[in-house]
Design an enzyme around this catalytic site. Structure first.
Site, PDB file in Angstrom:
ATOM      1  N   HIS A  97      -3.008   4.758  -3.674  1.00  0.00           N
ATOM      2  CA  HIS A  97      -2.236   5.796  -2.994  1.00  0.00           C
ATOM      3  C   HIS A  97      -2.015   5.415  -1.539  1.00  0.00           C
ATOM      4  O   HIS A  97      -2.948   5.024  -0.830  1.00  0.00           O
ATOM      5  CB  HIS A  97      -2.943   7.151  -3.065  1.00  0.00           C
ATOM      6  N   SER A  98      -0.766   5.529  -1.074  1.00  0.00           N
ATOM      7  CA  SER A  98      -0.387   5.268   0.306  1.00  0.00           C
ATOM      8  C   SER A  98      -0.752   3.822   0.669  1.00  0.00           C
ATOM      9  O   SER A  98      -0.295   2.891   0.002  1.00  0.00           O
ATOM     10  CB  SER A  98      -1.060   6.300   1.225  1.00  0.00           C
ATOM     11  N   LEU A  99      -1.574   3.590   1.683  1.00  0.00           N
ATOM     12  CA  LEU A  99      -1.986   2.216   1.983  1.00  0.00           C
ATOM     13  C   LEU A  99      -2.652   1.577   0.769  1.00  0.00           C
ATOM     14  O   LEU A  99      -2.504   0.372   0.520  1.00  0.00           O
ATOM     15  CB  LEU A  99      -2.938   2.182   3.177  1.00  0.00           C
ATOM     16  N   ALA A 101      -1.776   1.839  -2.249  1.00  0.00           N
ATOM     17  CA  ALA A 101      -0.731   1.318  -3.129  1.00  0.00           C
ATOM     18  C   ALA A 101      -0.331  -0.092  -2.704  1.00  0.00           C
ATOM     19  O   ALA A 101      -0.218  -1.008  -3.530  1.00  0.00           O
ATOM     20  CB  ALA A 101       0.479   2.248  -3.107  1.00  0.00           C
ATOM     21  N   SER A 125       1.526   5.379  -5.472  1.00  0.00           N
ATOM     22  CA  SER A 125       2.025   6.673  -5.027  1.00  0.00           C
ATOM     23  C   SER A 125       1.962   6.751  -3.513  1.00  0.00           C
ATOM     24  O   SER A 125       1.171   6.057  -2.868  1.00  0.00           O
ATOM     25  CB  SER A 125       1.205   7.814  -5.647  1.00  0.00           C
TER      26      SER A 125
END
Length: 256
Positions: A97-99, A101, A125
Site C-alpha cells: 500500500h502506498s510506498l 506498493a 493500492s
C-alpha cells in the site's frame, strides 16, 4: 545498511513479527505505507479464507523502532526480496500500500533479476504507477516536522492523538521522514513488464493516486491486469477491508 544475503532466522523474525502459518498454502506478504508498520495488516490475518496473511515489519517502527531505517529504494527492495525468498515454501503473493506498493513492485523485479521464485500475483493500492512522475514534497530532506504533519493530516489515516502529541511525534517522525526520503529519491528504471497478474485497488478522492496514475500500472502487467475501486480516500483499502479481502480472494482463487 548491510545486505541480508544469507539471512538468519532472527533477521527473518524481525521482518515477520507475527506467528507464521504452517508450511504449505498460499502466503500473502503485505508491505505497509510510509511510516506504517506490520500492525496495519494485523486485522487481515485470518480474514481472507485460504490465504495466510504475513505482514512485513520495516525497520525504525513499532517493535523495530531502534533499527536504522532505509533511505534508498534499492537496498530496501533487496532486503524484502531476501526475506520473502527465505520465508517462502510454496506459492505466494505480494501486497503493498502506498510506498509499500512501489517497494513491493521493486522487490518483485529484484527477485526476477535473481532468477528466484516469483509471486503468483502482485497487488498494489494507494500508489501511482512507478513510471509516473510524482513529487510528494518539493524537498523532503528539508521539510519541517510541521510540513510533514500537515501532509499526514491531508492524507488521513493517522490518528490526531498521534499528530497532536509532541512526544509521540518524536517517536514516529524518523520512520516517516526516512520513508518519504525513499519515495522522493526513487528513480524508475524501465524493464520488461512483470510476467504475472497485477491487481490495483484504487480509491476515489485519493490525493496520492488519481485515476489516471493508478490505471497506468497496466503498463507493468505482462500477465493480466485488474483495477477495482474500493472506496474513498488514501486508506480506503483498510476502511473498506471486507471489499478489499473479497478482491484478494477472487484474484487468488486459482492457487487456493
Amino acid at each position: 545498511m548491510t545486505s541480508m544475503a544469507g539471512i538468519t532466522g532472527t533477521a527473518t523474525d524481525r521482518w515477520l513479527p507475527f506467528p507464521r502459518p504452517a508450511a504449505g498454502g498460499l502466503r500473502l506478504f503485505c508491505i505497509p505505507h510510509a511510516g506504517g508498520g506490520a500492525s496495519a495488516f494485523r486485522p487481515w490475518i485470518g480474514a481472507v479464507p485460504g490465504v495466510a496473511v504475513c505482514p512485513l515489519q520495516p525497520p525504525a517502527r513499532e517493535a523495530r523502532f531502534r533499527d536504522e531505517p532505509h533511505l534508498d529504494m534499492g537496498p530496501l527492495a533487496a532486503e524484502i526480496a531476501d526475506v520473502v525468498s527465505a520465508a517462502t515454501d510454496g506459492p505466494y503473493a505480494i501486497y503493498g500500500h502506498s510506498l509499500g506498493a512501489l517497494t513491493g513492485f521493486e522487490a518483485v523485479r529484484e527477485i526476477r533479476r535473481r532468477g528466484g521464485q516469483m509471486p503468483v500475483h502482485l497487488f498494489v493500492s494507494g500508489c501511482a504507477a512507478p513510471q509516473v512522475q510524482d513529487s510528494l514534497l518539493p524537498n523532503v530532506h528539508d521539510a519541517s516536522d510541521a510540513e510533514i504533519v500537515a501532509l499526514l493530516r491531508r492524507l488521513g489515516g493517522t490518528p490526531e492523538s498521534l499528530l497532536g502529541d509532541p512526544a509521540l511525534l518524536e517517536l514516529i517522525l524518523p520512520a516517516i521522514r526516512a520513508d518519504l526520503t525513499v519515495k522522493e529519491t526513487y528513480r524508475y528504471v524501465p524493464e520488461a513488464p512483470l510476467d504475472l497478474p497485477l491487481t490495483v485497488l484504487a480509491a476515489d478522492d485519493d490525493p496520492r493516486a488519481g485515476a489516471a496514475e493508478t490505471a497506468a500500472w497496466r503498463e507493468q502487467a505482462g500477465g493480466g491486469f485488474m483495477l477495482h475501486t474500493v472506496g474513498e480516500g488514501h486508506f480506503a483499502v483498510f476502511e473498506q477491508a471486507r471489499i478489499t479481502h473479497k478482491h484478494l480472494r477472487e484474484a487468488l482463487k486459482p492457487w487456493l
